[in-house]
Structures are given as structure tokens and as C-alpha cells.
Design an enzyme around this catalytic site. Sequence first.
Site, mmCIF file in Angstrom:
data_model
loop_
_atom_site.group_PDB
_atom_site.id
_atom_site.type_symbol
_atom_site.label_atom_id
_atom_site.label_comp_id
_atom_site.label_asym_id
_atom_site.label_seq_id
_atom_site.Cartn_x
_atom_site.Cartn_y
_atom_site.Cartn_z
ATOM 1 N N ASN A 63 -7.091 9.764 5.449
ATOM 2 C CA ASN A 63 -5.752 8.842 5.060
ATOM 3 C C ASN A 63 -4.574 9.008 5.655
ATOM 4 O OD1 ASN A 63 -8.744 7.976 3.750
ATOM 5 N ND2 ASN A 63 -7.765 10.398 2.164
ATOM 6 N N ASN A 90 -20.529 12.483 -1.287
ATOM 7 C CA ASN A 90 -19.971 10.509 -2.150
ATOM 8 C C ASN A 90 -21.088 10.597 -2.919
ATOM 9 O OD1 ASN A 90 -19.598 7.677 -1.366
ATOM 10 N ND2 ASN A 90 -19.214 8.480 0.855
ATOM 11 N N PRO A 91 -20.848 9.393 -3.789
ATOM 12 C CA PRO A 91 -21.327 8.718 -3.970
ATOM 13 C C PRO A 91 -22.896 7.914 -4.230
ATOM 14 C CG PRO A 91 -19.381 8.699 -5.729
ATOM 15 C CD PRO A 91 -19.296 8.740 -4.512
ATOM 16 N N ALA A 97 -15.798 13.594 -5.615
ATOM 17 C CA ALA A 97 -15.038 14.346 -4.988
ATOM 18 C C ALA A 97 -14.164 14.717 -6.201
ATOM 19 C CB ALA A 97 -13.951 14.104 -4.655
ATOM 20 N N THR A 130 -15.960 9.183 2.544
ATOM 21 C CA THR A 130 -15.681 8.677 4.154
ATOM 22 C C THR A 130 -17.015 7.352 4.160
ATOM 23 O OG1 THR A 130 -15.426 8.540 6.110
ATOM 24 C CG2 THR A 130 -16.469 10.665 5.450
ATOM 25 N N SER A 131 -17.754 6.140 4.238
ATOM 26 C CA SER A 131 -18.599 5.754 4.399
ATOM 27 C C SER A 131 -19.155 5.700 5.706
ATOM 28 C CB SER A 131 -18.100 4.421 5.127
ATOM 29 O OG SER A 131 -17.180 3.669 5.570
ATOM 30 N N HIS A 160 -5.539 9.194 11.250
ATOM 31 C CA HIS A 160 -5.008 7.366 11.965
ATOM 32 C C HIS A 160 -3.576 7.348 11.343
ATOM 33 C CE1 HIS A 160 -9.474 6.709 11.096
ATOM 34 N NE2 HIS A 160 -9.508 7.700 11.871
ATOM 35 N N ARG A 192 1.051 -1.535 -0.202
ATOM 36 C CA ARG A 192 -0.248 -0.044 -0.294
ATOM 37 C C ARG A 192 0.743 1.181 -0.340
ATOM 38 N NH1 ARG A 192 -3.968 -0.086 4.702
ATOM 39 N NH2 ARG A 192 -4.736 2.158 4.015
ATOM 40 N N CYS A 234 9.437 1.929 15.222
ATOM 41 C CA CYS A 234 10.287 0.724 15.815
ATOM 42 C C CYS A 234 9.273 0.300 17.097
ATOM 43 C CB CYS A 234 11.430 0.685 16.580
ATOM 44 S SG CYS A 234 13.104 0.387 17.283
HETATM 45 C C1 BV8 Z 1 -10.292 3.749 18.729
HETATM 46 C C2 BV8 Z 1 -5.351 3.327 9.284
HETATM 47 C C3 BV8 Z 1 -10.023 3.790 20.998
HETATM 48 C C4 BV8 Z 1 -4.472 1.798 9.082
HETATM 49 C C5 BV8 Z 1 -7.782 3.097 10.361
HETATM 50 C C6 BV8 Z 1 -16.776 4.225 19.073
HETATM 51 C C7 BV8 Z 1 -15.375 5.783 19.316
HETATM 52 C C8 BV8 Z 1 -14.951 4.743 19.103
HETATM 53 C C9 BV8 Z 1 -13.557 4.121 18.813
HETATM 54 C C10 BV8 Z 1 -15.447 2.846 18.687
HETATM 55 C C11 BV8 Z 1 -16.571 3.108 18.304
HETATM 56 N N1 BV8 Z 1 -17.175 2.024 18.104
HETATM 57 C C12 BV8 Z 1 -16.241 1.389 16.946
HETATM 58 C C13 BV8 Z 1 -14.916 2.043 17.785
HETATM 59 C C14 BV8 Z 1 -14.047 0.820 17.728
HETATM 60 C C15 BV8 Z 1 -13.287 1.397 16.399
HETATM 61 C C16 BV8 Z 1 -14.343 1.856 14.691
HETATM 62 O O1 BV8 Z 1 -15.273 2.555 14.409
HETATM 63 N N2 BV8 Z 1 -14.436 0.281 15.285
HETATM 64 C C17 BV8 Z 1 -15.617 0.733 13.293
HETATM 65 C C18 BV8 Z 1 -15.545 -0.480 11.874
HETATM 66 C C19 BV8 Z 1 -17.488 0.230 14.135
HETATM 67 N N3 BV8 Z 1 -12.528 2.965 15.724
HETATM 68 C C20 BV8 Z 1 -11.030 2.165 16.397
HETATM 69 O O2 BV8 Z 1 -10.700 1.754 17.124
HETATM 70 C C21 BV8 Z 1 -10.108 3.808 16.205
HETATM 71 N N4 BV8 Z 1 -9.754 3.133 17.703
HETATM 72 O O3 BV8 Z 1 -11.868 4.480 18.975
HETATM 73 O O4 BV8 Z 1 -9.225 3.957 20.513
HETATM 74 C C22 BV8 Z 1 -8.677 3.836 22.307
HETATM 75 C C23 BV8 Z 1 -8.813 4.784 23.227
HETATM 76 C C24 BV8 Z 1 -8.039 4.624 24.232
HETATM 77 C C25 BV8 Z 1 -6.972 3.217 23.988
HETATM 78 C C26 BV8 Z 1 -6.932 2.821 23.008
HETATM 79 C C27 BV8 Z 1 -8.193 2.527 21.986
HETATM 80 C C28 BV8 Z 1 -9.280 3.522 15.940
HETATM 81 C C29 BV8 Z 1 -9.583 4.172 14.345
HETATM 82 C C30 BV8 Z 1 -9.209 4.102 13.015
HETATM 83 C C31 BV8 Z 1 -8.794 2.704 12.315
HETATM 84 N N5 BV8 Z 1 -7.606 2.631 11.208
HETATM 85 N N6 BV8 Z 1 -6.862 3.118 9.413
HETATM 86 C C32 BV8 Z 1 -5.340 1.570 7.384
HETATM 87 O O5 BV8 Z 1 -4.998 2.856 7.110
HETATM 88 O O6 BV8 Z 1 -4.831 1.109 7.645
HETATM 89 S S1 BV8 Z 1 -9.541 3.072 9.778
HETATM 90 C C33 BV8 Z 1 -10.220 2.954 8.478
HETATM 91 O O7 BV8 Z 1 -10.888 3.396 7.607
HETATM 92 C C34 BV8 Z 1 -9.171 3.988 7.216
HETATM 93 O O8 BV8 Z 1 -8.577 4.851 7.592
HETATM 94 C C35 BV8 Z 1 -10.865 4.449 6.408
HETATM 95 O O9 BV8 Z 1 -9.887 6.212 6.404
HETATM 96 C C36 BV8 Z 1 -10.876 4.757 7.297
HETATM 97 C C37 BV8 Z 1 -12.310 4.445 7.072
HETATM 98 O O10 BV8 Z 1 -12.630 4.101 6.097
HETATM 99 P P1 BV8 Z 1 -13.133 5.399 4.776
HETATM 100 O O11 BV8 Z 1 -12.460 6.309 4.588
HETATM 101 O O12 BV8 Z 1 -14.913 5.741 4.905
HETATM 102 O O13 BV8 Z 1 -13.115 4.619 3.281
HETATM 103 P P2 BV8 Z 1 -14.026 3.473 3.099
HETATM 104 O O14 BV8 Z 1 -13.893 2.327 2.066
HETATM 105 O O15 BV8 Z 1 -14.909 2.838 4.502
HETATM 106 O O16 BV8 Z 1 -15.120 4.658 2.443
HETATM 107 C C38 BV8 Z 1 -15.207 4.659 1.327
HETATM 108 C C39 BV8 Z 1 -16.013 6.149 0.357
HETATM 109 O O17 BV8 Z 1 -16.073 6.777 -0.350
HETATM 110 C C40 BV8 Z 1 -17.547 5.514 0.195
HETATM 111 O O18 BV8 Z 1 -18.468 5.752 1.422
HETATM 112 C C41 BV8 Z 1 -17.509 5.651 -1.242
HETATM 113 O O19 BV8 Z 1 -18.752 5.197 -1.445
HETATM 114 C C42 BV8 Z 1 -16.855 6.885 -1.157
HETATM 115 N N7 BV8 Z 1 -16.175 7.015 -2.571
HETATM 116 C C43 BV8 Z 1 -15.708 6.586 -3.074
HETATM 117 N N8 BV8 Z 1 -15.141 6.684 -4.786
HETATM 118 C C44 BV8 Z 1 -15.266 8.061 -3.998
HETATM 119 C C45 BV8 Z 1 -16.248 7.981 -2.949
HETATM 120 N N9 BV8 Z 1 -16.508 9.400 -2.555
HETATM 121 C C46 BV8 Z 1 -15.568 10.792 -3.336
HETATM 122 N N10 BV8 Z 1 -15.406 10.470 -3.950
HETATM 123 C C47 BV8 Z 1 -15.009 9.333 -5.205
HETATM 124 N N11 BV8 Z 1 -14.576 9.088 -6.124
#
Ligand code: BV8
Length: 255
Positions: A112, A225-226, A243, A200-201, A129, A76, A137
Site C-alpha cells: 500500500n 482475506n474474505p 482484517a 491482498t489478492s 511500492h 487518491r 521531479c
Molecule cells: C517488477 C503502486 C521488474 C502504484 C502497484 C513476476 C515477477 C516479477 C514481476 C512480474 C512477474 N509477473 C508479472 C510481473 C509484472 C508485474 C506484475 O506482477 N503484474 C501482475 C498484474 C501479473 N509486476 C511488476 O511490474 C512489478 N515490477 O517486477 O519489475 C523489473 C525489474 C528490473 C527492472 C525493471 C522492472 C511492480 C509491481 C508494483 C506495481 N505497483 N502499486 C499504485 O498504488 O497506484 S501494484 C498494486 O497492486 C498496489 O500496490 C496493490 O497493493 C497491489 C496488489 O494489489 P492488492 O493490494 O492485492 O489489492 P487488490 O485490490 O488486488 O486485492 C485486495 C484484496 O483485499 C482482495 O483479495 C480482497 O478480497 C481483500 N479484501 C477486501 N477487503 C478486505 C480484504 N482483506 C482483508 N480485510 C478486508 N476488509
Amino acid sequence: MRSTMNSDPLPSIANACARARQIVVVTGAGISAESGLSTFRGPRDALWEKYDPMQLATPEAFERDPELVTRWYDWRRREGLNARPNAGHVALAAIERIVMNRGARFTLLTQNVDRLHHRAGSRNVHELHGSIHVWRCTSTGRELEPPAHPFAEFPPRSPFDPRGLLRPAVVWFGEALSPSALDVARGAMETGDVFFSIGTSSVVFPAAGFVEHAIQRGGTTVELNPNETPISGRVTHSIREAAGAWLPRLASALA
Ligand code: BV8
């Protein structure tokens, strides 16, 4: 809140932006889709895209299979280096310049990790993120930016401590966002009067929750978002466009 499905919302959004004291933008993987980078929950066809990020973007996956996880991130990382910012990234950087030149503030909070906003010229960017172009390290916490070529071994050993490995300096699921990033986000949500959610979703928290603060405060909220998301019915304007197609129109309207 009403979502805009028929009349063109651009004039009203441009007017709100022209009057705004602070504009806050949250972006997700979708804004990099037009640069050829796969999103998290969209279609995945390339070899490395068959792996589900929800399974690999976790400390447990790294613990269980550091070779697979670091290979996936190294792939990636190099995809990101080979990608170019698209018209959406470039337009956001232009809008930032226009807004700041008239003395208002512009804050870009991105989920991102690809740094395409920086490469497009955006200045006030906060990586909620982390970044895939910085590796850390596991023993000392020291960080470096790896060269463009692939790592020589997987998992890559740390140059800082022979007992350590290198992991990407991203926030995995279950890991906390950096206090500084959260502080910037909270501050922006307290003062922003126009809020954009782009590409973002809106399912990953805490970033997905920022829009609620903007809605509670009564600001103008815009989703670009489409596809529909859980916030589409709650924002002032929900625009079903890419976008890269719509943001240049806003930049022109504000120029
Ligand atoms: C945390 C980095 C606590 C790595 C990523 C409530 C509150 C807090 C936390 C939680 C909660 N409920 C659940 C949680 C836990 C969890 C969470 O949210 N889970 C979800 C699945 C339910 N959250 C966490 O774990 C977070 N940590 O809260 O910690 C804590 C506190 C103290 C001590 C310890 C812990 C951490 C979250 C971050 C995770 N890391 N990424 C990597 O990149 O590999 S998240 C990952 O998803 C990416 O960052 C990504 O950006 C993110 C969100 O996804 P999207 O960006 O939205 O991408 P997606 O594919 O889903 O959607 C793309 C969209 O684009 C679509 O809708 C599509 O239609 C659209 N699209 C497509 N083409 C276009 C377009 N739009 C416009 N133009 C286009 N051309």
C-alpha cells in the site's frame, strides 16, 4: 498445506506468534478497505474509481496522459489523507509492540502507498511500492511531500526544474522495486518463522511470491482475506474474515 475452514485457528496462530523469533506481515489494499479506500480489483463506484489502476499505474500511461494520471493520483492522495487507520491497522501496530517487547522481531512489508500503517503507529514498515504522499521531479529525481490541498495545475510542474513534472513516488507496473525494500523483504523471508498475507489478492509480483519462500521454509503461513486467492490452498491457515474484525482478536490473544 491445509486451509482452515472449520475449527477456530486463532489459538494455534497465537501460539505460533508467541513462540516466533520473527513475524513477517505482507499487506495489500484490502487492509485499507475498511478505511474507505478502494482496492485495486474490487468494486469501484466513486467518480475517480472508474479508472482501472492496471491501466493508469504505469509509466506508459503517465507518458501518454500525464494530466489524467496525476489527477487520479492527486485524488487518491487526498482520499488517503482524509482516511483514518482502521482497527486492522491499529491491531497490527499493537501486535508489533507486543512482539518487540518480548525481544522478537516484527517486519511489515506493505504494497500500500497510503501510509495508514505509519499513522496507526506501526514502526518497522517497508513500502514495497512507494508512497502516494511523496512526489518526484521527473527531471532531477528530487522528492517532496505535497501539501494537503489539490495541486494547482495538472500535470504539476516541478519546483526543482522548469523542464520537469512531478509524478507520484510509487512503483508502477514495469518499474523495479527499490533494492533496499527487496533486501529487507528477502532478509525477512529468510528468517521469519510466522508469515501473514493480509488483504491482498496475491497476484502482483514480486510481493505475491514472498509467501512461497515462507512455505518452502516450513514456517506457519496465514492468509487473512474474505475472498479466496491463489495462495489460499497453500497456506497453513486461510481465514475468510475482514482484517478489521480478526486482527484485534489476535492482538488480544497475544496481550
Ligand atoms: C517488477 C503502486 C521488474 C502504484 C502497484 C513476476 C515477477 C516479477 C514481476 C512480474 C512477474 N509477473 C508479472 C510481473 C509484472 C508485474 C506484475 O506482477 N503484474 C501482475 C498484474 C501479473 N509486476 C511488476 O511490474 C512489478 N515490477 O517486477 O519489475 C523489473 C525489474 C528490473 C527492472 C525493471 C522492472 C511492480 C509491481 C508494483 C506495481 N505497483 N502499486 C499504485 O498504488 O497506484 S501494484 C498494486 O497492486 C498496489 O500496490 C496493490 O497493493 C497491489 C496488489 O494489489 P492488492 O493490494 O492485492 O489489492 P487488490 O485490490 O488486488 O486485492 C485486495 C484484496 O483485499 C482482495 O483479495 C480482497 O478480497 C481483500 N479484501 C477486501 N477487503 C478486505 C480484504 N482483506 C482483508 N480485510 C478486508 N476488509
